[in-house]
Scaffold this motif. Structure first.
Motif, short mmCIF file in Angstrom:
data_model
loop_
_atom_site.label_atom_id
_atom_site.label_comp_id
_atom_site.label_asym_id
_atom_site.label_seq_id
_atom_site.Cartn_x
_atom_site.Cartn_y
_atom_site.Cartn_z
N ALA A 100 0.70 -1.28 -0.34
CA ALA A 100 0.18 -0.40 0.01
C ALA A 100 1.40 1.34 -0.50
O ALA A 100 1.80 1.25 0.17
N PRO A 101 0.43 2.50 -0.72
CA PRO A 101 1.15 3.27 -0.59
C PRO A 101 1.75 4.11 0.97
O PRO A 101 2.69 4.37 1.02
N THR A 102 1.02 3.45 2.26
CA THR A 102 1.44 4.37 3.67
C THR A 102 0.75 2.46 4.42
O THR A 102 0.42 2.33 4.18
N PHE A 103 1.36 3.14 5.65
CA PHE A 103 1.42 1.83 6.75
C PHE A 103 0.32 1.37 7.04
O PHE A 103 0.14 0.69 7.58
N ARG A 178 8.93 8.87 -2.43
CA ARG A 178 9.79 6.82 -1.24
C ARG A 178 10.15 6.33 -2.63
O ARG A 178 9.21 5.76 -3.15
N LEU A 179 11.41 5.94 -2.40
CA LEU A 179 11.92 5.13 -3.72
C LEU A 179 12.98 3.85 -3.25
O LEU A 179 12.37 2.50 -2.95
N LEU A 180 14.14 4.24 -2.22
CA LEU A 180 15.14 3.11 -2.28
C LEU A 180 14.29 1.96 -1.36
O LEU A 180 14.64 0.61 -1.71
N ILE A 181 13.84 2.23 -0.26
CA ILE A 181 13.53 1.50 0.77
C ILE A 181 12.14 1.12 0.32
O ILE A 181 11.85 -0.33 0.33
N TYR A 182 11.21 2.08 0.49
CA TYR A 182 9.75 2.00 -0.04
C TYR A 182 9.92 0.43 -1.11
O TYR A 182 8.98 -0.09 -1.23
N GLU A 183 10.46 1.19 -1.84
CA GLU A 183 11.11 -0.31 -3.61
C GLU A 183 11.78 -0.77 -3.66
O GLU A 183 11.26 -2.29 -4.05
N SER A 201 16.20 -3.02 16.18
CA SER A 201 16.98 -1.89 15.96
C SER A 201 17.87 -1.57 14.18
O SER A 201 17.92 -2.06 14.23
N VAL A 202 16.91 -0.19 14.16
CA VAL A 202 17.76 0.18 12.81
C VAL A 202 18.09 1.42 12.70
O VAL A 202 18.29 2.22 14.18
N PHE A 203 19.33 2.01 12.28
CA PHE A 203 19.32 3.19 11.92
C PHE A 203 20.37 3.34 10.14
O PHE A 203 20.95 2.53 9.71
N ALA A 204 19.77 4.23 9.53
CA ALA A 204 19.61 4.65 8.73
C ALA A 204 19.95 6.11 8.55
O ALA A 204 19.98 7.33 8.55
N ASN A 205 20.97 6.22 6.81
CA ASN A 205 21.34 7.52 6.44
C ASN A 205 20.32 7.52 4.63
O ASN A 205 21.10 6.40 4.47
N LEU A 206 19.96 7.99 3.89
CA LEU A 206 19.18 8.27 2.93
C LEU A 206 19.69 9.83 2.31
O LEU A 206 19.45 10.56 2.76
N VAL A 212 16.57 14.76 -10.83
CA VAL A 212 15.70 14.56 -11.81
C VAL A 212 14.93 13.16 -11.61
O VAL A 212 13.81 14.10 -11.73
N ILE A 213 15.08 13.02 -10.02
CA ILE A 213 13.57 11.98 -9.65
C ILE A 213 13.48 12.90 -8.71
O ILE A 213 13.75 13.66 -7.92
N THR A 214 12.20 12.40 -6.96
CA THR A 214 11.66 12.80 -6.86
C THR A 214 11.83 11.77 -5.43
O THR A 214 12.90 13.17 -3.85
N GLY A 215 12.13 10.71 -5.22
CA GLY A 215 12.94 10.37 -4.12
C GLY A 215 14.18 9.62 -3.85
O GLY A 215 14.93 9.74 -4.97
N GLU A 216 14.63 9.10 -2.22
CA GLU A 216 15.21 8.79 -2.40
C GLU A 216 16.12 8.04 -3.26
O GLU A 216 15.70 6.66 -3.66
N ASP A 217 17.01 7.42 -4.09
CA ASP A 217 18.27 6.51 -4.18
C ASP A 217 19.07 6.17 -3.48
O ASP A 217 19.77 4.99 -4.57
N SER A 218 19.67 6.33 -2.31
CA SER A 218 20.75 6.64 -2.23
C SER A 218 20.74 5.62 -0.75
O SER A 218 19.90 6.83 0.27
N GLY A 219 21.35 4.47 0.42
CA GLY A 219 20.72 4.28 1.73
C GLY A 219 22.22 4.10 1.90
O GLY A 219 22.72 3.15 1.47
N GLN A 220 22.18 3.58 3.10
CA GLN A 220 22.95 3.27 4.17
C GLN A 220 22.49 2.24 5.75
O GLN A 220 21.85 3.39 6.03
N VAL A 221 21.67 0.78 5.61
CA VAL A 221 20.66 1.14 6.63
C VAL A 221 21.84 -0.22 8.03
O VAL A 221 22.04 -1.19 7.13
N ILE A 222 21.46 0.33 9.45
CA ILE A 222 22.00 -0.35 9.74
C ILE A 222 21.22 -1.68 10.74
O ILE A 222 20.16 -0.46 11.02
N PHE A 223 21.79 -2.44 10.59
CA PHE A 223 20.16 -3.12 11.18
C PHE A 223 21.27 -4.12 12.52
O PHE A 223 22.16 -4.93 12.47
N ASN A 224 20.10 -4.30 13.78
CA ASN A 224 20.56 -4.61 15.09
C ASN A 224 20.07 -5.65 15.07
O ASN A 224 18.24 -5.29 15.30
#
Length: 344
Positions: A100-103, A178-183, A201-206, A212-224
């Motif tokens: 869905a578009p939203t949680f 929202r692009l990189l994480i959502y898709e 827990s999580v920590f993220a840089n996006l 030319v695009i709207t959402g994020e296309d790069s990131g680093q996510v740390i999962f604990n």
């Protein structure tokens, strides 16, 4: 079974062909119809894969065809309405992600579907890639020790740079807020949980690399993880992979345990290197068929097998909501630049 399950697909976009081709190889089902608002697209897909009927109206499809399962392959904003139309008629559902578009809307879908006596599964196919099934068996057998230390995955897709980014395959990516994480990241949330267990827990840089695009296309996510293990997902869709087919494994993985390491390479090779020993390749079957090692077929066969045997799905609606909770926590972490705890 006395007769084959009758299935209809709604949606004839880019990814639909993978669903349709996979259904045609599952002997327990009969794919009887494809529905899409664009009649030309529906007709072309049906002709390619020898599907007898096409529709442009979902109500007409559901009223005229006696189907057992509706396979929903449309945009996320349509899923709630389509799911309810099927559920009200007692039709079982397999629904593509994003759910869905939203949680909040995803929770509404699951809550409302649970009021009906039908089976519902999210089409989260990543964990069904054959390398992850093999890696899971290695981890479960303590092939690199009984304690998992870490997972590292590096993804470079190279389909998101330039003025024409995504136009040839999935142009709607360009306008998604929202692009990189959502898709894409949602696949790895599910896969990491499959391999390593529940997330604490999580920590993220996006960030956005292509203006030319709207959402994020790069990131680093740390999962604990609850187990004490950690994972890093290092991804962007802008820079390119050196792999001949970046869309086979979508990247490379390193898994460390207290007894050694497992590696996944871009070409699907899986190796193990126990402490003090040389790296050796693990023999297993994987083929460049359909999409990403035939994971669409593997998931859809799982759906049918569980339906027939009355077994639980790996990606039920309720189970999938945990992935979405983690997805929301990743976005919250990136916005607030802090570690976000996951509700247990």
């Amino acid at each position: 079974m006395a007769s084959r399950l009758k299935i209809a697909c709604i949606g004839a976009g880019y990814f639909a062909r993978f669903h349709v081709e996979a259904w045609q190889r599952i002997e327990e089902v009969e794919l009887i119809a494809i529905c899409d608002l664009n009649k030309e697209k529906a007709d072309q897909l049906a002709q390619t894969y020898h599907v007898p009927n096409t529709y442009t109206d979902i109500d007409q499809l559901l009223n005229q065809e006696n189907i057992d399962v509706l396979d929903i392959i449309t945009q996320p904003e349509t899923h709630l309405d389509l799911c309810l139309k099927a559920a009200e008629r007692g039709i079982h559902i397999i629904c593509q992600k994003p759910l869905a578009p939203t949680f909040e809307m995803a929770k509404e879908i699951v809550e409302k579907i649970n009021q009906y006596d039908i089976r519902f599964m999210v089409h989260e196919n990543w964990r069904w890639q054959p390398w992850y099934r093999k890696i899971k068996t290695l981890l479960d057998s303590n092939a690199i020790g009984e304690k998992l230390h870490s997972i590292y995955f590096r993804m470079r897709m190279g389909d998101g740079w330039g003025e024409d980014a995504y136009l040839h395959r999935q142009p709607y990516f360009r306008s998604m807020p929202r692009l990189l994480i959502y898709e894409t990241g949602i696949h790895f949330i599910d896969t990491f949980r499959f391999l390593a267990g529940e997330v604490d827990s999580v920590f993220a840089n996006l960030k956005k690399l292509n203006p030319v695009i709207t959402g994020e296309d790069s990131g680093q996510v740390i999962f604990n993880f609850n187990s004490g293990a950690n994972a890093i997902w290092d991804a962007n869709r802008f820079n390119e992979s050196k792999s001949a087919n970046a869309r086979y494994t979508f990247g490379e993985m390193l898994i460390d345990g207290n007894g050694g390491s497992i590696r996944l390479y871009n070409d699907g090779r899986v190796t193990i290197q126990r402490l003090g020993e040389v790296e050796t390749e693990i023999e297993y079957t994987h083929n460049d068929v359909n999409f990403a090692g035939d994971c669409v077929y593997n998931l859809q066969k799982h759906f049918i097998d569980c339906y027939i045997k009355k077994l639980p799905f790996e990606s039920s609606g309720v189970a999938y909501l945990k992935n979405l909770e983690i997805q929301e926590a990743i976005y919250q972490s990136a916005n607030e630049q802090k570690v976000i705890q996951i509700n247990q």
